[in-house]
Motif scaffolding. Structure first.
Motif, PDB file in Angstrom:
ATOM      1  N   HIS A 122      -4.610   5.813  -0.446  1.00 22.61           N
ATOM      2  CA  HIS A 122      -5.213   5.209   0.741  1.00 22.61           C
ATOM      3  C   HIS A 122      -4.505   5.776   1.960  1.00 22.61           C
ATOM      4  CE1 HIS A 122      -7.640   2.290  -1.493  1.00 22.61           C
ATOM      5  NE2 HIS A 122      -6.621   2.287  -2.346  1.00 22.61           N
ATOM      6  N   PRO A 123      -4.866   7.020   2.355  1.00 22.99           N
ATOM      7  CA  PRO A 123      -4.137   7.653   3.461  1.00 22.99           C
ATOM      8  C   PRO A 123      -4.323   6.873   4.757  1.00 22.99           C
ATOM      9  CG  PRO A 123      -6.021   9.008   2.781  1.00 22.99           C
ATOM     10  CD  PRO A 123      -5.951   7.852   1.831  1.00 22.99           C
ATOM     11  N   GLN A 124      -3.244   6.791   5.531  1.00 25.71           N
ATOM     12  CA  GLN A 124      -3.242   6.044   6.791  1.00 25.71           C
ATOM     13  C   GLN A 124      -2.723   6.958   7.886  1.00 25.71           C
ATOM     14  OE1 GLN A 124      -4.168   2.696   6.944  1.00 25.71           O
ATOM     15  NE2 GLN A 124      -4.714   2.929   4.788  1.00 25.71           N
ATOM     16  N   PRO A 125      -3.249   6.824   9.106  1.00 25.47           N
ATOM     17  CA  PRO A 125      -2.688   7.602  10.206  1.00 25.47           C
ATOM     18  C   PRO A 125      -1.272   7.128  10.524  1.00 25.47           C
ATOM     19  CG  PRO A 125      -4.256   5.987  11.040  1.00 25.47           C
ATOM     20  CD  PRO A 125      -4.311   5.913   9.538  1.00 25.47           C
ATOM     21  N   THR A 126      -0.425   8.062  10.926  1.00 26.48           N
ATOM     22  CA  THR A 126       0.939   7.682  11.290  1.00 26.48           C
ATOM     23  C   THR A 126       1.360   8.442  12.534  1.00 26.48           C
ATOM     24  OG1 THR A 126       3.170   7.335  10.409  1.00 26.48           O
ATOM     25  CG2 THR A 126       2.126   9.433   9.854  1.00 26.48           C
ATOM     26  N   GLN A 127       2.180   7.810  13.360  1.00 31.95           N
ATOM     27  CA  GLN A 127       2.749   8.448  14.548  1.00 31.95           C
ATOM     28  C   GLN A 127       4.218   8.731  14.274  1.00 31.95           C
ATOM     29  OE1 GLN A 127       1.678   9.436  17.866  1.00 31.95           O
ATOM     30  NE2 GLN A 127       3.767  10.260  17.705  1.00 31.95           N
ATOM     31  N   TRP A 128       4.626  10.000  14.394  1.00 30.50           N
ATOM     32  CA  TRP A 128       6.027  10.344  14.131  1.00 30.50           C
ATOM     33  C   TRP A 128       6.896   9.997  15.332  1.00 30.50           C
ATOM     34  CZ3 TRP A 128       8.115  12.185   9.564  1.00 30.50           C
ATOM     35  CH2 TRP A 128       7.183  12.439   8.549  1.00 30.50           C
ATOM     36  N   LEU A 129       8.102   9.519  15.034  1.00 29.40           N
ATOM     37  CA  LEU A 129       9.079   9.151  16.058  1.00 29.40           C
ATOM     38  C   LEU A 129      10.374   9.914  15.813  1.00 29.40           C
ATOM     39  CD1 LEU A 129       8.734   5.246  16.009  1.00 29.40           C
ATOM     40  CD2 LEU A 129       7.718   6.826  17.682  1.00 29.40           C
ATOM     41  N   ASP A 130      11.094  10.159  16.885  1.00 34.71           N
ATOM     42  CA  ASP A 130      12.381  10.826  16.802  1.00 34.71           C
ATOM     43  C   ASP A 130      13.399   9.983  17.570  1.00 34.71           C
ATOM     44  OD1 ASP A 130      14.221  12.773  16.250  1.00 34.71           O
ATOM     45  OD2 ASP A 130      13.574  14.135  17.842  1.00 34.71           O
ATOM     46  N   ARG A 177       0.841  -1.209   0.000  1.00 38.16           N
ATOM     47  CA  ARG A 177       0.000   0.000   0.000  1.00 38.16           C
ATOM     48  C   ARG A 177       0.872   1.254   0.000  1.00 38.16           C
ATOM     49  NH1 ARG A 177      -2.797  -0.729   4.746  1.00 38.16           N
ATOM     50  NH2 ARG A 177      -1.134   0.448   5.744  1.00 38.16           N
ATOM     51  N   GLY A 178       1.950   1.224   0.808  1.00 37.20           N
ATOM     52  CA  GLY A 178       2.831   2.393   0.927  1.00 37.20           C
ATOM     53  C   GLY A 178       3.518   2.730  -0.383  1.00 37.20           C
ATOM     54  N   CYS A 179       3.904   1.714  -1.103  1.00 38.64           N
ATOM     55  CA  CYS A 179       4.569   1.895  -2.390  1.00 38.64           C
ATOM     56  C   CYS A 179       3.648   2.620  -3.372  1.00 38.64           C
ATOM     57  CB  CYS A 179       4.895   0.489  -2.886  1.00 38.64           C
ATOM     58  SG  CYS A 179       6.001   0.446  -4.227  1.00 38.64           S
ATOM     59  N   ARG A 180       2.402   2.211  -3.426  1.00 39.76           N
ATOM     60  CA  ARG A 180       1.441   2.872  -4.326  1.00 39.76           C
ATOM     61  C   ARG A 180       1.153   4.289  -3.847  1.00 39.76           C
ATOM     62  NH1 ARG A 180      -0.698  -0.759  -8.088  1.00 39.76           N
ATOM     63  NH2 ARG A 180      -2.319   0.718  -8.668  1.00 39.76           N
ATOM     64  N   ASN A 181       0.973   4.478  -2.532  1.00 38.22           N
ATOM     65  CA  ASN A 181       0.758   5.826  -1.995  1.00 38.22           C
ATOM     66  C   ASN A 181       1.930   6.752  -2.336  1.00 38.22           C
ATOM     67  OD1 ASN A 181      -1.743   5.293  -0.850  1.00 38.22           O
ATOM     68  ND2 ASN A 181      -0.919   4.870   1.198  1.00 38.22           N
ATOM     69  N   PHE A 182       3.147   6.214  -2.274  1.00 35.27           N
ATOM     70  CA  PHE A 182       4.358   6.977  -2.611  1.00 35.27           C
ATOM     71  C   PHE A 182       4.292   7.451  -4.064  1.00 35.27           C
ATOM     72  CE2 PHE A 182       8.624   7.059  -4.435  1.00 35.27           C
ATOM     73  CZ  PHE A 182       9.371   7.764  -3.498  1.00 35.27           C
ATOM     74  N   LEU A 183       3.924   6.550  -4.969  1.00 35.75           N
ATOM     75  CA  LEU A 183       3.878   6.899  -6.394  1.00 35.75           C
ATOM     76  C   LEU A 183       2.758   7.901  -6.693  1.00 35.75           C
ATOM     77  CD1 LEU A 183       4.544   3.402  -8.021  1.00 35.75           C
ATOM     78  CD2 LEU A 183       6.125   5.350  -7.915  1.00 35.75           C
ATOM     79  N   ILE A 184       1.652   7.801  -5.955  1.00 38.57           N
ATOM     80  CA  ILE A 184       0.552   8.766  -6.130  1.00 38.57           C
ATOM     81  C   ILE A 184       1.008  10.153  -5.677  1.00 38.57           C
ATOM     82  CG2 ILE A 184      -1.759   9.407  -5.322  1.00 38.57           C
ATOM     83  CD1 ILE A 184      -2.260   6.281  -5.055  1.00 38.57           C
TER      84      ILE A 184
END
Ligand SMILES: [Zn+2]
Length: 335
Positions: A247-255, A230-237
């Motif tokens: 297909h947007p997905q929620p993400t939690q940022w980390l440092d 899914r991420g690969c296709r989202n990247f190309l879009i």
């Protein structure tokens, strides 16, 4: 820039300028005992249509990491030119000898692809592949996605990542693509050991570079494979190349701001984890214990967290050696 005027010994059986779908190989002559005039054959797919940006997608930079190759063999099989504006170059097994052997580094020369850039046209097999990416494939690309996972010795919370860069416009574009990829976690990485990395080679050329760590243990789960596909296709879009609904997905940022994030073993033995991936740990909390395996009755060595945060990566096999990375603890931050 490279000091080597020699042409690459690698020849492509595909035409990178032709429209449509082509499946072929990057062929590297490799003379050896079982094939005097043999070759290393690296599969490659090019899908091109009209005028637009070029994406370069790679898996198996390290040969024992599987989400990337699965997502990219699947994409190469299924992507149609009419879905594309621009060009997609897909190399599911960048270090093909390592991938075929199921090992992190090449069985031919022990070359670690991600420490071999800019490579050499007259070097080892791994250096010749790196040189081809440096001088032929990276210059064709606008955006680059290089899949990694933990391999046989690490396991990660699935995340997509890009580097903190001096060029803030280049950095912002990379973080846009990380956000669009939509892994459950996203990371802004400060690279501490950038020498020889594919990442650095691409970024120094001004390319927008995105990477992942999607799991590990020398295998791929259904969940992490789904994230990769899914991420690969989202990247190309997001890159403006694939015409499709994201297909947007929620993400939690980390440092991972400093060296206290990383815990290394100073002793070998049998490792007992006291927290699992994704668990919040406190500063000083016991993350793992290492039992000496030569005798009974000995006290285990305790490994404590040196900061509070989320357990983001862990050593995978049940036995550790002195110097192994045992745990990585990251901060949850605002995107
Ligand atoms: Zn890797």
């Amino acid at each position: 820039m490279t000091a080597h005027p020699k042409p690459s010994p690698i020849s492509a059986t595909v035409d990178f300028d032709a429209p449509g779908v082509q499946h072929g190989f990057l062929r590297l002559p490799y003379s050896r005992d079982d094939a005097a005039w043999g070759s290393v054959m690296i599969p490659v797919t090019v899908v091109a249509n009209g005028t637009g940006p070029t994406a370069l997608l790679t898996g198996a930079n390290h040969g024992d990491e599987y989400e990337g190759p699965i997502a990219l063999f699947e994409l190469a099989r299924s992507l149609r030119p009419e879905e594309v504006t621009g060009r997609v170059i897909i190399v599911p097994a960048m270090n093909q000898p390592a991938f075929a052997a199921g090992t992190r580094t090449s069985p031919i020369d022990r070359g670690n692809m991600n420490r071999s850039f800019p490579g050499r046209p007259d070097g080892t097999v791994t250096e010749k592949i790196a040189d081809y990416f440096q001088r032929v494939l990276l210059p064709l690309a606008d955006v680059v996605l290089d899949f990694h996972s933990g391999g046989r010795t690490l396991d990660f919370l699935p995340f997509c990542a890009a580097h903190v860069l001096p060029d803030k416009a280049q950095e912002a574009r990379a973080f846009d693509l990380v956000r669009a990829f939509g892994a459950p976690w996203s990371v802004k990485m400060l690279e501490i050991d950038a020498v020889g990395m594919y990442d650095t080679a691409a970024e120094e050329m001004g390319k927008v570079f995105v990477t992942t760590e999607l799991g590990g243990g020398g295998t791929a789960s259904a969940r992490t494979t789904g994230i990769a596909i899914r991420g690969c296709r989202n990247f190309l879009i997001e890159a403006g190349i694939l015409k499709s609904e994201p297909h947007p997905q929620p993400t939690q940022w980390l440092d991972m701001p400093d060296g206290d994030c990383f815990t290394f073993a100073e002793d070998g033995g049998l490792i007992r984890f006291c927290a699992d991936l994704g668990e919040q740990v406190e500063n000083g909390q016991t993350v793992a214990m290492i039992y000496p395996i030569g005798r009974t009755g000995a006290e285990p060595i305790t490994l404590s967290a040196r900061r509070a945060g989320l357990l983001t990566a862990r050593h995978f096999p049940g036995l550790v050696k002195p110097g192994d990375c045992v745990a990585v603890i990251a901060d949850e931050v605002e995107g």
